[in-house]
Design an enzyme around this catalytic site. Structure first.
Site, mmCIF file in Angstrom:
data_model
loop_
_atom_site.group_PDB
_atom_site.id
_atom_site.type_symbol
_atom_site.label_atom_id
_atom_site.label_comp_id
_atom_site.label_asym_id
_atom_site.label_seq_id
_atom_site.Cartn_x
_atom_site.Cartn_y
_atom_site.Cartn_z
ATOM 1 N N TYR A 66 35.155 34.874 54.231
ATOM 2 C CA TYR A 66 36.455 35.224 53.644
ATOM 3 C C TYR A 66 37.554 34.293 54.159
ATOM 4 O O TYR A 66 38.378 33.794 53.377
ATOM 5 C CB TYR A 66 36.784 36.668 53.995
ATOM 6 C CG TYR A 66 38.036 37.224 53.358
ATOM 7 C CD1 TYR A 66 38.046 37.586 52.016
ATOM 8 C CD2 TYR A 66 39.210 37.393 54.095
ATOM 9 C CE1 TYR A 66 39.186 38.107 51.417
ATOM 10 C CE2 TYR A 66 40.354 37.912 53.512
ATOM 11 C CZ TYR A 66 40.336 38.267 52.178
ATOM 12 O OH TYR A 66 41.472 38.774 51.598
ATOM 13 N N VAL A 67 37.554 34.044 55.470
ATOM 14 C CA VAL A 67 38.539 33.146 56.068
ATOM 15 C C VAL A 67 38.436 31.750 55.449
ATOM 16 O O VAL A 67 39.446 31.131 55.091
ATOM 17 C CB VAL A 67 38.351 33.075 57.596
ATOM 18 C CG1 VAL A 67 39.160 31.926 58.191
ATOM 19 C CG2 VAL A 67 38.744 34.389 58.252
ATOM 20 N N ILE A 110 48.236 44.529 54.365
ATOM 21 C CA ILE A 110 48.844 45.219 53.227
ATOM 22 C C ILE A 110 48.056 46.494 52.934
ATOM 23 O O ILE A 110 46.819 46.507 52.987
ATOM 24 C CB ILE A 110 48.858 44.321 51.971
ATOM 25 C CG1 ILE A 110 49.509 42.957 52.283
ATOM 26 C CG2 ILE A 110 49.577 45.021 50.826
ATOM 27 C CD1 ILE A 110 50.963 43.021 52.668
ATOM 28 N N VAL A 125 35.054 35.390 37.229
ATOM 29 C CA VAL A 125 35.792 34.149 37.487
ATOM 30 C C VAL A 125 34.929 33.073 38.134
ATOM 31 O O VAL A 125 35.318 31.902 38.177
ATOM 32 C CB VAL A 125 37.045 34.403 38.363
ATOM 33 C CG1 VAL A 125 38.042 35.281 37.630
ATOM 34 C CG2 VAL A 125 36.664 34.996 39.712
ATOM 35 N N GLY A 160 41.864 39.744 39.078
ATOM 36 C CA GLY A 160 41.791 40.872 40.002
ATOM 37 C C GLY A 160 42.978 41.797 39.828
ATOM 38 O O GLY A 160 43.528 42.310 40.788
ATOM 39 N N ARG A 209 43.856 46.687 40.278
ATOM 40 C CA ARG A 209 44.366 47.607 41.297
ATOM 41 C C ARG A 209 44.950 46.826 42.470
ATOM 42 O O ARG A 209 44.917 45.605 42.502
ATOM 43 C CB ARG A 209 43.240 48.526 41.787
ATOM 44 C CG ARG A 209 42.039 47.777 42.316
ATOM 45 C CD ARG A 209 40.905 48.706 42.692
ATOM 46 N NE ARG A 209 39.750 47.957 43.170
ATOM 47 C CZ ARG A 209 38.734 48.511 43.816
ATOM 48 N NH1 ARG A 209 38.738 49.801 44.053
ATOM 49 N NH2 ARG A 209 37.719 47.772 44.218
ATOM 50 N N ASN A 244 44.254 35.979 42.072
ATOM 51 C CA ASN A 244 44.251 37.054 43.062
ATOM 52 C C ASN A 244 42.860 37.629 43.313
ATOM 53 O O ASN A 244 42.648 38.280 44.337
ATOM 54 C CB ASN A 244 45.193 38.169 42.580
ATOM 55 C CG ASN A 244 45.079 39.422 43.424
ATOM 56 O OD1 ASN A 244 45.512 39.450 44.572
ATOM 57 N ND2 ASN A 244 44.469 40.468 42.865
#
Length: 251
Positions: A158-159, A191, A67, A15, A18, A93
């Site tokens: 996602y969690v 972020i 991946v 990843g 970017r 990542n």
């Protein structure tokens, strides 16, 4: 003054086209490492990252890789070793989101996120370990998330993937510590990336209210910790998770 020196090291960043991945790849190059930038779709962005690394005088290759596909991962890792000769640093990542409340979440959305975020890290680790063990050196760094620790509404998939990365980190650290291989995780908070820019203003404000500085972090804040964990300065750190969240978890 301590200086992070990764001269002669060969790194893979998944990843890496970017956002946080790009910042990590460029920072590792700044410290002297050669970098393989893995991407899933955005070839143009990956090549831009590669260009930034080349300008720093480092060797770099941009490689398309799914991946979540074992055959693709195995071939990609083998090709990188043919190019670089070894693998010293692996940064997992790559990650995606497909948000929704649990009762409304479709099975394929659950599967896709877990396959990319967690299975992808497992496969990259599995095939990179072969070469790390051979050289009796390795630094594996998994990019988790603060929500993998504190949870979040509408992101059960996602969690779960990010919490799973923390478990994978600990298991890897225990299994391969005798081979001079460390495994650590980083849990970024809010972020400033393309992913967080897509959030509604209401959700952004809710996050920022929990951040002690009331401002989002930068991708470089995460990248700097990656460089530290990959360096000799962190040789006695393994199996841990470092929070880069501006105090969000305290809010």
């Amino acid at each position: 003054m301590l200086k992070i020196d990764l001269s002669g090291r060969k790194a893979i960043v998944t990843g890496g086209s970017r956002g946080i991945g790009r910042a990590i790849a460029v920072t590792l190059a700044d410290c002297g490492a050669d970098v393989a930038v893995l991407y899933a779709h955005n070839k143009e962005a990956a090549e831009e990252t590669a260009k930034m690394i080349k300008e720093k005088g480092r060797n770099v290759i941009a490689v398309k890789c799914n991946v979540a596909n074992e055959d693709d991962v195995q071939k990609t890792v083998e090709d990188i070793v043919k190019e670089f000769g070894k693998i010293d640093i692996l940064v997992n990542n790559a990650g995606i989101t497909k948000d929704g409340l649990i009762m409304r979440m479709e099975g394929p959305d659950w599967d896709k996120v877990l396959e990319t975020n967690l299975k992808g890290a497992f496969l990259m680790t599995k095939y990179s370990l072969k070469y790390m063990i051979k050289n009796r050196f390795g630094r594996i760094i998994n990019i988790s998330s603060i929500v993998g620790i504190i949870g979040n509404v509408g992101q059960a998939n996602y969690v779960s993937s990010k919490a799973g990365l923390i478990g994978l980190t600990k298991a890897t650290a225990i299994e391969y510590s005798s081979r001079n291989i460390t495994a650590n995780a980083i849990a970024p908070g809010f972020i400033d990336t393309d992913m967080t820019k897509k959030l509604s203003e209401k959700v952004k404000e809710q996050f920022l209210q929990k951040v002690l500085k009331r401002v989002p972090g930068k991708p470089e804040d995460v990248a700097n910790v990656v460089a530290f964990l990959a360096s000799p300065l962190a040789s006695y750190i393994t199996g841990t998770t470092i929070l880069v969240d501006g105090g969000l978890s305290l809010g």
